[in-house]
Scaffold this active site. Structure first.
Site, PDB file in Angstrom:
ATOM      1  N   LYS A  96     -22.181  -0.918 -26.083  1.00  0.00           N
ATOM      2  CA  LYS A  96     -21.599   0.500 -25.640  1.00  0.00           C
ATOM      3  C   LYS A  96     -21.473   1.565 -26.719  1.00  0.00           C
ATOM      4  CE  LYS A  96     -18.566  -0.913 -21.881  1.00  0.00           C
ATOM      5  NZ  LYS A  96     -18.945  -2.441 -21.886  1.00  0.00           N
ATOM      6  N   GLU A 118     -11.957   7.144 -20.083  1.00  0.00           N
ATOM      7  CA  GLU A 118     -11.146   6.281 -19.186  1.00  0.00           C
ATOM      8  C   GLU A 118     -11.867   4.865 -19.796  1.00  0.00           C
ATOM      9  OE1 GLU A 118     -13.851   7.403 -18.057  1.00  0.00           O
ATOM     10  OE2 GLU A 118     -14.771   5.393 -17.661  1.00  0.00           O
ATOM     11  N   SER A 384     -26.050  -8.327 -23.939  1.00  0.00           N
ATOM     12  CA  SER A 384     -25.368  -6.742 -24.166  1.00  0.00           C
ATOM     13  C   SER A 384     -24.271  -6.920 -24.808  1.00  0.00           C
ATOM     14  CB  SER A 384     -25.121  -6.409 -22.820  1.00  0.00           C
ATOM     15  OG  SER A 384     -24.190  -7.421 -22.074  1.00  0.00           O
TER      16      SER A 384
HETATM   17  C1  PLP Z   1     -19.341  -3.122 -20.611  1.00  0.00           C
HETATM   18  C2  PLP Z   1     -19.851  -4.410 -20.852  1.00  0.00           C
HETATM   19  C3  PLP Z   1     -21.123  -4.624 -19.773  1.00  0.00           C
HETATM   20  C4  PLP Z   1     -21.366  -3.750 -18.476  1.00  0.00           C
HETATM   21  O1  PLP Z   1     -21.508  -2.331 -18.486  1.00  0.00           O
HETATM   22  P1  PLP Z   1     -22.952  -1.875 -18.197  1.00  0.00           P
HETATM   23  O2  PLP Z   1     -22.874  -0.317 -18.289  1.00  0.00           O
HETATM   24  O3  PLP Z   1     -23.449  -2.414 -16.813  1.00  0.00           O
HETATM   25  O4  PLP Z   1     -23.995  -2.215 -19.239  1.00  0.00           O
HETATM   26  C5  PLP Z   1     -22.084  -5.620 -20.079  1.00  0.00           C
HETATM   27  N1  PLP Z   1     -21.901  -6.254 -21.089  1.00  0.00           N
HETATM   28  C6  PLP Z   1     -21.001  -6.028 -22.262  1.00  0.00           C
HETATM   29  C7  PLP Z   1     -21.001  -6.765 -23.225  1.00  0.00           C
HETATM   30  C8  PLP Z   1     -19.946  -5.073 -22.052  1.00  0.00           C
HETATM   31  O5  PLP Z   1     -19.333  -4.657 -22.852  1.00  0.00           O
END
Ligand code: PLP
Length: 400
Positions: A96, A118, A384
């Site tokens: 993010k 938000e 992610s």
């Molecule tokens: C917020 C988040 C997601 C989901 O958000 P996307 O916009 O779909 O990438 C996925 N993995 C993690 C670790 C997150 O913090």
């Protein structure tokens, strides 16, 4: 980083659409804010001074490039070369931050002094509060009253970073209501405020802008694959999808390469038919959510259905418009993984590789169980985020 080529049909067109999806469905009052952004975003992003500052911060502050790690024991188990793109190693623990760094630099170029956002689970709120502290900008984060109670550690982080956390007390007191409050704030403060949206959702140009900032993920991956395998294209690319930003960044530079199979993993929650799910492409229908036309979970009369997932980041009733287009055209395969399957995959990755993943990311790992390989395929999975934030959930589930 490159911006999209206008002829690529999987990318946004002049009007802000991906095929049938996208656009800017916003109240009249918000038009000037969104229009300013639409006219300026590509020009600013392509300025040399913007690129230099963005790249320098990604390198020295975020810690990029994130490694592309060949997970040997995981590869052995599944019979393919499985590479993990380590977004979990970024500052603040997930992808993010790539987007919030990009957007705060853009906000500065637009002369904005104040940032609003938000947040649902608080992850995007923390990433936003982080870059506001970094640049010394005022930060106001809207968060549902119920979410504030559920996510105390992230609320504390935001406050420590200097942000004001404003509870949204209307409706279901969750993300949807926080989004409404943020919109209202932006309407009332059109001149000095920029609204940082946390995924590839919202009115045009947000989905395109966020995917450009996240495209650093696939840009690096191509170079790293070339160095490690001698080829810059893998056979498969997998990523989890909430709103879809890590997936959009992971797919970006592979979208027009039809040799690369794209797989997006949604949260099935307790099962797609259980009534407690966030498997949007499976359960959803076309409609308008948060300012753009996409696919979303809704009742026959168009009311948004409350989603469910054990992972807060995937607990979203829609997907970004580019994903709706990738789904409808069949360019990308959308699958879903249950809460239990994702938790088990999180434990598996931890014990095979010594990496505790975010439960969101564990959804992508879990899909390996459903794939069959010939033996020498290269698979890239976007990891992610890291699992620190999810320890309480892991502890409860595995009685640790
Ligand atoms: C917020 C988040 C997601 C989901 O958000 P996307 O916009 O779909 O990438 C996925 N993995 C993690 C670790 C997150 O913090």
């Amino acid at each position: 980083m490159t911006t999209h080529d206008k002829i690529m049909s999987y990318f946004v067109n002049e009007k802000g659409y991906y095929g049938d999806f996208g656009g800017a469905y916003i109240p009249e009052m918000l038009y000037p804010n969104v229009e300013e952004l639409r006219q300026q975003y590509l020009g600013i992003i392509n300025e040399l001074s913007f690129q230099e500052e963005f790249k320098a911060l990604l390198k020295d502050y975020v810690g990029r490039p994130s490694p592309l790690y060949l997970a040997k024991r995981l590869s052995q188990k599944y019979g393919a070369n499985i590479f993990l793109k380590r977004e979990d190693l970024n500052h603040t623990g997930a992808h993010k931050i790539n987007n919030t760094i990009g957007q705060i630099l853009l906000a500065e170029k637009l002369g904005k002094k104040r940032i609003i956002a938000e947040t649902g689970a608080g992850q995007h709120g923390v990433a936003t509060a982080t870059v506001c502290a970094l640049r010394g900008l005022e930060c106001v984060v809207y968060m549902g009253e119920i979410d504030i109670k559920r996510q105390a550690p992230n609320v504390a982080r935001m406050k420590m970073l200097g942000a004001t956390v404003v509870p949204a007390t209307s409706g279901s007191k969750t993300l949807k209501d926080a989004t409404n409050e943020a919109m209202r704030d932006w309407i009332n403060n059109p001149v000095d405020t920029h609204y940082i949206i946390g995924s590839v959702v919202g009115p045009h140009p947000y989905p395109d802008m966020v995917s450009i900032f996240q495209s650093v993920i696939s840009e690096e991956t191509k170079k790293q694959l070339l160095a490690q395998t001698g080829k810059d294209e893998p056979d498969y690319v997998l990523a989890c999808v909430g709103g879809g930003s890590n997936a959009a960044g992971m797919f970006y530079h592979f979208i027009n390469d039809e040799n690369v199979k794209l797989i997006a993993v949604e949260a099935a929650g307790m099962g797609v038919s259980s009534g407690y799910s966030a498997a949007t492409t499976y359960l959803g229908k076309e409609g308008v959510l948060h300012g753009s036309r996409s696919i979303l979970m809704q009742t026959p009369d168009g009311q948004v259905v409350e989603p469910h997932s054990v992972s807060a980041g995937l607990d979203y009733p829609g997907i970004g418009p580019q994903h709706a287009h990738l789904f409808k055209t069949g360019r990308c395969e959308y699958v879903s993984i249950t809460d239990d399957e994702s938790l088990n995959a999180g434990l598996l990755l931890t014990q095979l590789e010594g990496i505790i993943p975010a439960i969101e990311s564990a959804h992508a790992i879990a899909h390996l169980e459903y794939m069959t390989f010939k033996g020498d395929e290269n698979v890239v999975i976007c990891l992610s985020g890291r699992g620190d934030k999810d320890m309480e959930t892991y502890m409860k589930h595995f009685k640790l």
